[in-house]
Write a protein that holds these residues in place. Structure first.
Motif, short mmCIF file in Angstrom:
data_model
loop_
_atom_site.label_atom_id
_atom_site.label_comp_id
_atom_site.label_asym_id
_atom_site.label_seq_id
_atom_site.Cartn_x
_atom_site.Cartn_y
_atom_site.Cartn_z
N GLY A 85 -29.75 -69.80 -24.80
CA GLY A 85 -29.70 -70.95 -24.38
C GLY A 85 -29.55 -71.22 -22.80
N GLY A 86 -30.12 -72.10 -22.12
CA GLY A 86 -29.96 -72.42 -20.61
C GLY A 86 -30.69 -73.19 -20.29
N LEU A 87 -31.08 -72.97 -19.00
CA LEU A 87 -32.13 -74.03 -18.09
C LEU A 87 -33.23 -73.07 -17.60
CD1 LEU A 87 -29.55 -75.47 -16.15
CD2 LEU A 87 -30.25 -76.43 -18.09
N GLN A 88 -34.37 -73.66 -17.56
CA GLN A 88 -35.55 -73.24 -16.69
C GLN A 88 -35.57 -73.03 -15.51
OE1 GLN A 88 -39.67 -72.88 -18.56
NE2 GLN A 88 -40.33 -74.04 -17.02
N PRO A 89 -35.43 -72.25 -14.62
CA PRO A 89 -35.80 -72.24 -13.20
C PRO A 89 -37.09 -73.26 -12.82
CG PRO A 89 -35.34 -69.99 -13.73
CD PRO A 89 -35.45 -70.84 -14.93
N MET B 265 -40.61 -73.41 -11.39
CA MET B 265 -41.52 -72.51 -11.67
C MET B 265 -42.34 -72.24 -10.62
SD MET B 265 -41.03 -71.07 -14.57
CE MET B 265 -42.31 -69.90 -14.56
N SER B 266 -42.34 -73.13 -9.48
CA SER B 266 -43.09 -73.08 -8.29
C SER B 266 -42.34 -72.53 -7.31
CB SER B 266 -43.62 -74.59 -7.83
OG SER B 266 -42.32 -75.26 -7.89
N SER B 267 -40.91 -72.60 -7.17
CA SER B 267 -40.10 -72.14 -6.18
C SER B 267 -39.19 -71.08 -6.63
CB SER B 267 -39.46 -73.08 -5.32
OG SER B 267 -38.41 -73.79 -6.20
N ALA B 268 -38.64 -70.80 -8.05
CA ALA B 268 -37.84 -69.95 -8.37
C ALA B 268 -36.39 -70.58 -8.40
CB ALA B 268 -37.92 -68.46 -8.08
N ASP B 269 -36.52 -71.85 -7.86
CA ASP B 269 -34.93 -72.41 -7.58
C ASP B 269 -34.27 -72.70 -8.62
OD1 ASP B 269 -35.56 -71.91 -4.80
OD2 ASP B 269 -35.99 -74.33 -4.43
N PHE B 270 -32.99 -72.89 -8.71
CA PHE B 270 -32.25 -73.40 -9.98
C PHE B 270 -32.70 -74.76 -10.19
CE2 PHE B 270 -28.74 -75.68 -11.77
CZ PHE B 270 -28.56 -74.88 -12.90
N SER B 271 -33.03 -75.32 -11.48
CA SER B 271 -33.14 -76.66 -11.72
C SER B 271 -32.56 -77.14 -13.18
CB SER B 271 -34.72 -76.66 -11.92
OG SER B 271 -35.27 -78.00 -12.57
N SER B 272 -32.18 -78.18 -13.21
CA SER B 272 -31.53 -78.59 -14.38
C SER B 272 -32.32 -79.52 -15.40
CB SER B 272 -30.06 -79.37 -14.00
OG SER B 272 -30.40 -80.45 -13.52
N ASP B 273 -33.62 -79.65 -14.90
CA ASP B 273 -34.67 -80.65 -15.52
C ASP B 273 -35.08 -80.18 -16.95
OD1 ASP B 273 -34.66 -81.92 -13.20
OD2 ASP B 273 -36.54 -81.17 -12.55
N MET B 274 -35.33 -78.79 -17.34
CA MET B 274 -35.46 -78.41 -18.49
C MET B 274 -34.57 -77.53 -19.14
SD MET B 274 -38.90 -76.48 -19.75
CE MET B 274 -40.22 -77.50 -19.20
N GLN B 275 -34.05 -77.74 -20.54
CA GLN B 275 -33.31 -76.95 -21.09
C GLN B 275 -34.11 -76.28 -22.22
OE1 GLN B 275 -32.48 -80.66 -21.41
NE2 GLN B 275 -31.92 -80.04 -19.22
N LYS B 276 -33.49 -74.98 -22.55
CA LYS B 276 -33.99 -73.93 -23.61
C LYS B 276 -32.97 -73.78 -24.34
CE LYS B 276 -37.99 -71.99 -20.88
NZ LYS B 276 -38.40 -70.72 -20.47
N TYR B 277 -33.55 -73.49 -25.90
CA TYR B 277 -32.51 -73.22 -26.96
C TYR B 277 -33.20 -72.51 -27.97
CZ TYR B 277 -29.80 -76.89 -24.53
OH TYR B 277 -29.21 -77.58 -23.85
N GLY B 278 -32.64 -71.34 -28.68
CA GLY B 278 -33.43 -70.76 -29.73
C GLY B 278 -32.60 -69.78 -30.31
N ILE B 279 -33.23 -69.06 -31.47
CA ILE B 279 -32.68 -68.21 -32.19
C ILE B 279 -33.72 -67.18 -32.51
CG2 ILE B 279 -32.95 -69.35 -34.58
CD1 ILE B 279 -30.24 -68.17 -35.57
N TYR B 280 -33.14 -65.80 -32.70
CA TYR B 280 -34.31 -64.80 -33.07
C TYR B 280 -33.69 -63.76 -33.92
CZ TYR B 280 -32.14 -61.92 -29.49
OH TYR B 280 -31.00 -61.34 -28.91
N SER B 281 -34.38 -62.94 -34.38
CA SER B 281 -34.11 -61.68 -35.43
C SER B 281 -35.19 -60.62 -35.33
CB SER B 281 -33.83 -62.11 -36.51
OG SER B 281 -35.02 -62.48 -37.40
#
Length: 535
Positions: A255-259, A261-277
């Motif tokens: 889980g976390g935030l996506q930087p 994509m154009s500047s690689a700066d920190f951004s809180s606009d998009m969140q990502k979550y998931g599970i894998y095996s």
């Protein structure tokens, strides 16, 4: 500005050339486990003695087809950059260690030999008590394009790159990884408001703490990550927590935030979550099987961007079969269901397989079907931009080993996009002769033909490469001839290339490339020089 930039580069170089030399040792063969844009991942890491900066040959059917260098290292995996490649690297190719690009001291050699004689439990205790180690690569690059056409659009670019790994922080398995770049671009004149005459473009690609011992029940990574747990995860400012259940099975959450994509700066606009095996079974020398299943979602301003399931299957068998298959299925909820009219949609499906009949002949086939997916950020864009982006391709390959240390590869492919007026085709032939005149010289001849929506043409090429230990040099010639279908006008472009790589002293290296291009579309030269230090 340029003078201050050069002074800054100089100070960084002086402050970062400080590390001790590393040990050269024989390392068992490993395999390519995963591929991404510009990177090759191996299925073993420091657990078989690999080090950051090590170089390996990629071998298929007994022939060297590429050379890679380790840039990031974990206990049971390694990420590598491609130094040179004669053909496409594939999952399952053998990676054979050839050299350690830093030198060693006699005391290091003795210590390493003694370590291999110590039982595993005692080795772990010794590693826990060992001092923190700092390893990595720092380099300064200069790229220049001299435009000799009427446009006279010269371009200069300076790069300072740092890839750093701090090992054994407090415990033997806690590591710090850093991958960052400072870049300055200068053009003859601006190309609009978004492309100024001068600009800085600095990036932090990876800065994270990682605890990844394969023999421990829990692993984690935290920070800015570029994980290869499964396709589509991408960059993440957040946390990955993994639970290992024996040697064959693991599962994890992230889980976390996506930087940005154009500047690689920190951004809180998009969140990502998931599970894998992930499940692994067997060995490459017999039968190997790996499957991965993941559920992931991304969200913007409380709205769904994308929710999807990812499945991957890999298999290799000693009889000669190799299979790699993956697919993504989107779950459409909220506005995405209203837009598409479907609850589920197949976003991509990929398959590649090869079969080695004998030591002389191997064949392969691949199929790829993908389409763009609409996210909340682009919801207001024209619908046809996304519906017509679906595309599929089919390709076939044949690799033939000929006596006298020669190999031939044949390839052909076809691609079709939704709404295309016609299919696109490509075909090619590559011949490689090792031990040309002597064991240090290799020759390669290639030919490619193509037809797409706008033109058709051919591209022949030839190259010579000399390799003596860590010293390498090469030269190449190529041409690109095509005909524009709209005007039936033929255009030709050609190039000459010279490249070299030499060790300077105790981890310091110098490498460079020079291109001269001439023809109907381009006229000028390109220079790339890199001075670096592996510590």
């Amino acid at each position: 500005m340029i003078k201050s930039f050069n002074r800054w580069f100089f100070l960084i170089v002086l402050n970062l050339i400080f590390a001790a030399s590393l040990l050269a040792q024989a390392v068992p063969d490993t395999k390519v486990s995963y591929l991404s844009s510009g990177s090759v991942y191996l299925d073993y890491g420091s657990n078989i003695g690999l080090k950051t900066g090590d170089r390996l040959d990629i071998i298929r059917n007994g022939n060297v087809i590429a050379r890679i260098e380790i840039t990031y290292l974990a206990t049971a995996s390694a990420s590598c950059k491609i130094i040179s490649a004669q053909t496409e690297i594939k999952v399952g190719d053998t990676a054979r260690w050839i050299e350690r690009t830093t030198e060693m001291t006699e005391s290091d050699t003795v210590a390493e030999v003694r370590t291999r004689m110590v039982p595993e439990k005692q080795q772990k205790a010794q590693r826990s008590a060992s001092n923190t180690r700092v390893r990595g690569v720092f380099s300064v690059q200069w790229y220049h394009r001299g435009d000799q056409s009427a446009a006279a659009m010269d371009f200069d670019q300076w790069n300072a790159r740092l890839s750093l790994r701090v090992q054994n922080m407090w415990t033997s398995d806690l590591n710090l990884r850093v991958n960052t770049r400072a870049r300055f671009d200068r053009r003859t004149h601006a190309l609009g408001t978004n492309v100024p005459e001068e600009e800085w473009r600095n990036r932090i690609y990876w800065i994270a703490l990682a605890y990844e011992p394969a023999d421990k029940p829990f692993n984690f990574q935290v920070g800015r990550l570029a994980s290869n747990k499964f396709s589509g995860l991408g960059y993440l400012d957040g946390l990955i927590l993994q639970h290992n259940i024996g040697k064959s099975f693991n599962w994890g959450i992230f889980g976390g935030l996506q930087p940005d994509m154009s500047s690689a700066d920190f951004s809180s606009d998009m969140q990502k979550y998931g599970i894998y095996s992930t499940f692994r079974s067997g060995t490459y020398s017999a039968t190997y099987l790996q499957t991965t299943l993941a559920l992931a979602g991304s969200y913007t301003a409380g709205k769904v961007n994308r929710e999807y399931a990812y499945f991957e299957f890999r298999m290799s068998d000693k009889s000669g079969w190799r299979i790699n298959h993956s697919m993504e299925i989107d779950y459409n909820s909220s506005w995405r269901k209203s837009y598409s009219g479907n609850t589920f949609s197949l976003t991509s499906i990929y398959f590649s397989g090869s079969y080695k009949f004998n030591k002389w002949l191997t064949t392969g086939i691949g199929y790829d079907n993908r389409k763009n997916y609409l996210t909340y950020a682009y919801y207001s864009r024209a619908q046809e931009l996304f519906n017509e982006a679906q595309r599929q391709s089919l390709r076939g390959d044949i690799w033939i080993n000929i006596p006298a240390e020669m190999s031939v590869s044949l390839r052909a492919g076809v691609r079709e996009g939704q709404g295309d007026a016609r299919k696109s085709y490509n075909y090619g032939l590559t011949m490689v002769k090792s031990n040309l005149i002597n064991k240090y010289l290799q020759a390669t001849v290639g030919f490619t033909g193509f037809q797409n929506l706008y033109n058709h043409g051919i591209s022949p090429s030839a190259s010579l490469r000399f390799q003596l230990g860590a010293i390498s040099t090469g030269t190449a010639y190529g041409a690109y001839r095509y005909t524009l279908d709209s005007t039936d006008k033929q255009r030709i472009n050609q190039y000459m290339n010279f490249n070299f790589s030499v060790p300077v002293w105790s981890g310091l290296y110098l490498q460079g490339q020079y291109y001269y291009d001439w023809g109907d579309d381009m006229q000028g030269h390109r220079v790339l020089a890199e001075l670096g230090y592996r510590f």
